[in-house]
Motif scaffolding. Structure first.
Motif, PDB file in Angstrom:
ATOM      1  N   ASP A 140       1.795   1.699 -12.745  1.00  0.00           N
ATOM      2  CA  ASP A 140       1.194   2.445 -12.107  1.00  0.00           C
ATOM      3  C   ASP A 140       1.657   2.234 -10.581  1.00  0.00           C
ATOM      4  O   ASP A 140       1.355   0.946 -10.054  1.00  0.00           O
ATOM      5  N   GLN A 160       1.603  10.536  -4.823  1.00  0.00           N
ATOM      6  CA  GLN A 160       0.438   9.976  -5.490  1.00  0.00           C
ATOM      7  C   GLN A 160       0.198  10.114  -6.802  1.00  0.00           C
ATOM      8  O   GLN A 160       0.563  11.222  -7.484  1.00  0.00           O
ATOM      9  N   ASN A 212       0.807  -1.246  -0.010  1.00  0.00           N
ATOM     10  CA  ASN A 212      -0.057   0.115   0.010  1.00  0.00           C
ATOM     11  C   ASN A 212       1.075   0.994   0.104  1.00  0.00           C
ATOM     12  O   ASN A 212       1.183   1.640   1.109  1.00  0.00           O
ATOM     13  N   TYR A 213       1.373   1.571  -1.209  1.00  0.00           N
ATOM     14  CA  TYR A 213       2.250   2.738  -1.289  1.00  0.00           C
ATOM     15  C   TYR A 213       1.464   3.948  -0.977  1.00  0.00           C
ATOM     16  O   TYR A 213       2.294   5.163  -0.488  1.00  0.00           O
ATOM     17  N   SER A 214       0.230   4.103  -0.980  1.00  0.00           N
ATOM     18  CA  SER A 214      -0.513   5.529  -0.474  1.00  0.00           C
ATOM     19  C   SER A 214      -0.403   5.624   1.147  1.00  0.00           C
ATOM     20  O   SER A 214      -0.498   6.674   1.157  1.00  0.00           O
ATOM     21  N   ALA A 229       0.452   2.963  -7.619  1.00  0.00           N
ATOM     22  CA  ALA A 229      -0.780   2.777  -6.757  1.00  0.00           C
ATOM     23  C   ALA A 229      -1.455   1.494  -6.918  1.00  0.00           C
ATOM     24  O   ALA A 229      -1.723   0.696  -5.890  1.00  0.00           O
ATOM     25  N   THR A 230      -1.252   0.903  -8.239  1.00  0.00           N
ATOM     26  CA  THR A 230      -2.144  -0.430  -8.432  1.00  0.00           C
ATOM     27  C   THR A 230      -1.240  -1.366  -9.055  1.00  0.00           C
ATOM     28  O   THR A 230      -1.635  -2.810  -8.905  1.00  0.00           O
TER      29      THR A 230
END
Length: 214
Positions: free
Chosen positions: A104, A82, A73-75, A106-107
């Motif tokens: 990407d 972001q 979970n890089y967020s 985030a995903t």
């Protein structure tokens, strides 16, 4: 949308060669013990692969299949920008077959992948990955998206608009040299606004675009 055409290399089969349909490839490999074959996106790549060492390509294929990255979970890491993308390259030896990709952050979704490109270096792949991302984002009008790389060398080459590779020109590496020259020319004629940031591997772990072959 028309299905993208594939080309198939058969290194070990009833009749080794390069084929332009799965049906033909299947005929050459079905019921052949130890058949070795792989698909490629272009006839040029397929021909180069057929002339090269099949282990270079099969090892890459196995590595991609066997390495599954843990979901991160890089967020939750406030230092990471972001909406950014990450790029990386892999090369089994120097010089050797090179591939690069962008994902990407985030995903983890793969945004592009190129290679293998024969006779190159990891630095060349890292450089091409950054420029590929810049060109893709420029065409999409997304100069606000940050790009992460873990290669200081490639980042310096992009800043200087010149890839200072020491790899000697050979017929084998003509394609990757052509792509590098094209990337240098693109940098000379464009002024992208995307930030290119250094991925902090020590704090955040391997870059999301890593091929997992260390």
């Amino acid at each position: 949308m028309a299905r993208r055409r594939k080309f198939y290399v058969v290194w070990a089969g009833h009749s080794p060669g390069v084929y332009d349909s799965w049906d033909e490839c299947k005929l050459q490999t079905e019921n052949f013990p130890g058949a070795r074959y792989k698909s490629f996106d272009s006839q040029e790549e397929a021909v180069m692969a057929y002339r090269g060492n099949p282990d270079d390509y099969m090892n890459i294929f196995r590595a991609m299949a066997s390495n599954r990255k843990p979901i991160v979970n890089y967020s939750a890491i406030p230092e990471i920008v972001q909406g950014s993308i990450a790029v990386d390259a892999a090369c089994s030896r120097n010089p050797g077959p090179v591939e690069y990709q962008g994902v990407d952050v985030a995903t983890g979704k793969q945004l592009f992948h190129v290679g293998p490109l024969q006779g190159g270096s990891n630095n060349m792949g890292e450089f091409l990955a950054i420029v590929h991302a810049l060109a893709m984002l420029t065409n999409a009008g997304r100069g606000d998206v940050a790009i992460y790389s873990d290669s200081r060398t490639a980042m310096a080459w992009v800043r200087n608009r010149k890839a200072k590779t020491t790899i000697a020109p050979t017929p084998e590496n003509e394609r990757i040299r052509t792509l590098v020259a094209r990337a240098e020319a693109w940098l000379q004629t464009h002024n992208p606004t995307n930030r290119i940031l250094k991925w902090d591997t020590e704090k955040w772990g391997e870059i999301p675009a890593d091929f997992g072959r260390k």
